[in-house]
Design an enzyme around this catalytic site. Structure first.
Site, PDB file in Angstrom:
ATOM      1  N   ASP A 214      -3.949  -6.492   4.634  1.00 53.74           N
ATOM      2  CA  ASP A 214      -4.802  -7.293   5.418  1.00 53.74           C
ATOM      3  C   ASP A 214      -4.893  -8.330   5.088  1.00 53.74           C
ATOM      4  O   ASP A 214      -4.891  -9.019   5.207  1.00 53.74           O
ATOM      5  CB  ASP A 214      -5.972  -6.496   5.698  1.00 53.74           C
ATOM      6  CG  ASP A 214      -6.391  -5.112   6.086  1.00 53.74           C
ATOM      7  OD1 ASP A 214      -5.356  -5.458   7.300  1.00 53.74           O
ATOM      8  OD2 ASP A 214      -6.539  -4.372   5.276  1.00 53.74           O
TER       9      ASP A 214
ATOM     10  N   LYS B 261       9.050 -17.321 -11.260  1.00 57.95           N
ATOM     11  CA  LYS B 261       9.150 -15.531 -12.027  1.00 57.95           C
ATOM     12  C   LYS B 261       7.352 -16.263 -12.806  1.00 57.95           C
ATOM     13  O   LYS B 261       7.660 -16.446 -14.035  1.00 57.95           O
ATOM     14  CB  LYS B 261       9.736 -14.866 -12.600  1.00 57.95           C
ATOM     15  CG  LYS B 261       8.862 -13.425 -12.993  1.00 57.95           C
ATOM     16  CD  LYS B 261      10.288 -12.685 -13.835  1.00 57.95           C
ATOM     17  CE  LYS B 261       9.229 -11.803 -14.995  1.00 57.95           C
ATOM     18  NZ  LYS B 261      10.616 -10.670 -15.964  1.00 57.95           N
TER      19      LYS B 261
ATOM     20  N   PHE C 200      -4.321   3.108  15.312  1.00 57.64           N
ATOM     21  CA  PHE C 200      -4.887   4.699  13.670  1.00 57.64           C
ATOM     22  C   PHE C 200      -5.357   4.138  12.955  1.00 57.64           C
ATOM     23  O   PHE C 200      -5.972   2.734  13.413  1.00 57.64           O
ATOM     24  CB  PHE C 200      -3.690   4.674  12.819  1.00 57.64           C
ATOM     25  CG  PHE C 200      -2.857   6.268  13.541  1.00 57.64           C
ATOM     26  CD1 PHE C 200      -2.751   6.852  12.737  1.00 57.64           C
ATOM     27  CD2 PHE C 200      -1.325   5.549  14.822  1.00 57.64           C
ATOM     28  CE1 PHE C 200      -1.601   8.401  13.749  1.00 57.64           C
ATOM     29  CE2 PHE C 200      -0.918   6.049  15.286  1.00 57.64           C
ATOM     30  CZ  PHE C 200      -0.790   7.920  14.376  1.00 57.64           C
TER      31      PHE C 200
ATOM     32  N   ASN D  44       0.635  -1.190  -0.350  1.00 61.11           N
ATOM     33  CA  ASN D  44      -0.163  -0.469   0.040  1.00 61.11           C
ATOM     34  C   ASN D  44       1.194   1.194   0.025  1.00 61.11           C
ATOM     35  O   ASN D  44       2.064   1.202   0.053  1.00 61.11           O
ATOM     36  CB  ASN D  44      -1.309  -0.438   1.267  1.00 61.11           C
ATOM     37  CG  ASN D  44      -0.328  -0.262   2.509  1.00 61.11           C
ATOM     38  OD1 ASN D  44       0.895   0.632   2.677  1.00 61.11           O
ATOM     39  ND2 ASN D  44      -0.516  -1.553   3.741  1.00 61.11           N
TER      40      ASN D  44
ATOM     41  N   LYS E 195     -11.378  -3.354  18.938  1.00 59.55           N
ATOM     42  CA  LYS E 195      -9.629  -3.511  19.185  1.00 59.55           C
ATOM     43  C   LYS E 195      -8.989  -3.881  20.491  1.00 59.55           C
ATOM     44  O   LYS E 195      -7.950  -3.868  20.653  1.00 59.55           O
ATOM     45  CB  LYS E 195      -8.820  -2.557  18.038  1.00 59.55           C
ATOM     46  CG  LYS E 195      -8.955  -3.531  16.351  1.00 59.55           C
ATOM     47  CD  LYS E 195      -8.080  -3.121  15.858  1.00 59.55           C
ATOM     48  CE  LYS E 195      -7.609  -3.679  14.347  1.00 59.55           C
ATOM     49  NZ  LYS E 195      -6.856  -3.542  13.675  1.00 59.55           N
TER      50      LYS E 195
HETATM   51  O1  C5P Z   1      -6.645  -1.178   9.549  1.00 57.49           O
HETATM   52  P1  C5P Z   1      -7.750  -0.939  10.612  1.00 57.49           P
HETATM   53  O2  C5P Z   1      -7.949  -0.164  10.571  1.00 57.49           O
HETATM   54  O3  C5P Z   1      -8.242  -2.205  11.577  1.00 57.49           O
HETATM   55  O4  C5P Z   1      -6.086  -0.792  11.660  1.00 57.49           O
HETATM   56  C1  C5P Z   1      -6.176  -0.189  13.466  1.00 57.49           C
HETATM   57  C2  C5P Z   1      -5.573  -0.581  13.933  1.00 57.49           C
HETATM   58  O5  C5P Z   1      -4.762  -1.383  13.486  1.00 57.49           O
HETATM   59  C3  C5P Z   1      -4.231   0.322  13.201  1.00 57.49           C
HETATM   60  O6  C5P Z   1      -3.482   0.934  14.393  1.00 57.49           O
HETATM   61  C4  C5P Z   1      -2.715  -0.295  12.815  1.00 57.49           C
HETATM   62  O7  C5P Z   1      -1.412  -0.500  12.830  1.00 57.49           O
HETATM   63  C5  C5P Z   1      -3.292  -1.720  13.251  1.00 57.49           C
HETATM   64  N1  C5P Z   1      -3.938  -3.160  12.458  1.00 57.49           N
HETATM   65  C6  C5P Z   1      -3.138  -4.009  12.790  1.00 57.49           C
HETATM   66  N2  C5P Z   1      -2.679  -5.252  12.053  1.00 57.49           N
HETATM   67  C7  C5P Z   1      -3.380  -5.538  10.532  1.00 57.49           C
HETATM   68  C8  C5P Z   1      -3.900  -4.487  10.517  1.00 57.49           C
HETATM   69  C9  C5P Z   1      -3.928  -3.245  11.368  1.00 57.49           C
HETATM   70  O8  C5P Z   1      -2.035  -4.242  13.353  1.00 57.49           O
HETATM   71  N3  C5P Z   1      -3.481  -6.625   9.977  1.00 57.49           N
END
Ligand code: C5P
Length: 404
Positions: free
Chosen positions: A285, A295, A331, A216, A349
């Site tokens: 994700d 390749k 975040f 990303n 969370k």
């Molecule tokens: O992607 P999402 O909005 O759920 O992210 C919320 C928080 O979770 C962020 O602080 C991100 O760094 C964390 N996160 C993570 N591992 C993931 C997805 C998100 O630690 N796979």
């Protein structure tokens, strides 16, 4: 480095900068400029030897005030020039510091204006020595530096390499960024001293075939600002950084990773010893199921098929292993419904603090030096912040975290 310094906390702090005779004296200007750009007010004292290398007018013309050059100069605060920095400045830095000034300071001599100013200065005193490697290695210099360290003076060790005289060894002025960081820390509260912060930042990269990956647009800039702010406030910072994260201050322990799985493993390793986790990484994700055949060769659109699997949620995994006193700050990057999504992510969370921003807006989110945040905590406090530098936002977020 400048974009990482919190102007909101450094503005109008006063630094007294001593400059000694050295081929590196010109670098004192870079140190001064970087600090001034973050709002620090800088006064300067040049020794006589320094004035052979660089003109006082160079500093005066760049807004240094006052600029001292000798004892009892009528236009330089008169008879009390040796006392003025001690009563006005919040920290004193001598960069470059010569062997002779280090020796004067060690024995408490006040026979130059700069040495007298240092003797009359009871705030944080930092030295960034620069000299020939044999002079730096000499037992007399070693002893003088040890005496000063025992008294609480901070020494920014010279770097190794080829010095101006052509000799190779330790003695070069430390990198300007390192000196600026140490000076900024000396001007700021050390309210995170003794705390260990785990930070995740940047994107993750999920490999598909030998040359392609899924990722990303995260640049890690918000995370870098948080790493810098926490380290400036005295925290021990372990930063688990995805690919492409910019350089972090040397005081930050950086652990480079590539994929979400690597990031989780590194974070789990650090977590038991941390007081707080700051999750600024934009973790992918999903990861493509690896192609596995080297390749991938183009064979028309129909031949391309990529399956994805879910990646671990690093923050949630660490929450499962959290002790009650460990604080969780994450975040939320949203494309709509900022407030509602931030509130529900905070609850879902189990975070103590969530900072949310909208994607695809000016001064918000990935890349750029600014962010516009909606911040919400587990006690129900909510605030909308205007666009501000990521460094200032980081500073204010740490202020908030320390109240929880
Ligand atoms: O992607 P999402 O909005 O759920 O992210 C919320 C928080 O979770 C962020 O602080 C991100 O760094 C964390 N996160 C993570 N591992 C993931 C997805 C998100 O630690 N796979």
């Amino acid at each position: 480095m400048n974009t990482l310094l919190p102007a909101c906390a450094l503005r109008n702090r006063r630094l007294h900068l001593g400059v000694c005779g050295s081929a590196a004296a010109y670098k004192a200007v870079d140190v001064m400029r970087m600090l001034q750009r973050s709002g620090v007010l800088v006064g300067v004292c040049l020794t006589e030897a320094a004035q052979r290398f660089i003109r006082p007018l160079t500093f005066a013309g760049l807004d240094a005030a006052p600029v001292y050059t000798r004892f009892f100069a009528e236009d330089e605060e008169g008879v009390f020039a040796h006392l003025e920095p001690g009563s006005c400045a919040h920290a004193m830095l001598i960069a470059p510091a010569s062997a002779t000034t280090v020796s004067r300071l060690a024995c408490g001599s006040a026979d130059t204006l700069l040495a007298a100013q240092a003797l009359a200065f009871d705030g944080p005193l930092l030295l960034a020595p620069a000299m020939n490697p044999r002079m730096w290695a000499h037992p007399a210099t070693r002893r003088n530096v040890d005496i000063l360290l025992e008294r609480g003076v901070r020494c920014i060790r010279p770097a190794a390499g080829r010095t101006a005289c052509g000799d190779v060894g330790e003695g070069k002025l430390a990198p300007v960024e390192e000196i600026v960081f140490a000076a900024a820390a000396a001007l700021l509260p050390q309210d995170f001293a003794g705390r260990h912060i785990l930070l995740t930042l940047g994107p993750t990269r999920e490999q598909w075939d030998d040359v392609r990956f899924w990722s990303n647009f995260s640049t890690g800039r918000m995370g870098a600002a948080l790493a810098c702010a926490a380290a400036l406030r005295g925290a021990t910072v372990s930063a688990v950084a995805g690919p492409g994260v910019p350089e972090l201050p040397a005081a930050v322990r950086r652990i480079d990773v590539v994929s979400a799985a690597d990031m989780l493993a590194a974070a789990l390793d650090v977590w038991p010893g941390a007081d707080a986790g700051i999750f600024a990484a934009a973790v992918a994700d999903f990861a493509p199921v690896p192609f596995g055949g080297g390749k991938f060769k183009k064979g028309g659109a129909d031949s391309l098929r990529i399956d994805f699997s879910s990646n671990p949620d690093i923050l949630s995994e660490l929450v499962k292993h959290a002790r009650p006193e460990q604080k969780i700050f994450g975040f939320a990057a949203e494309s709509a419904n900022l407030e509602a999504n931030a509130r529900s992510k905070l609850r879902a969370k189990n975070m103590h603090l969530t900072a949310a921003n909208l994607l695809g807006r000016p001064d918000s989110g990935f890349a750029g030096d600014k962010n516009t945040l909606f911040v919400v905590d587990c006690r129900g406090r909510e605030e909308h912040w205007p666009a501000m530098s990521k460094a200032d936002a980081a500073w204010r977020l740490l202020d908030w975290l320390s109240t929880l």
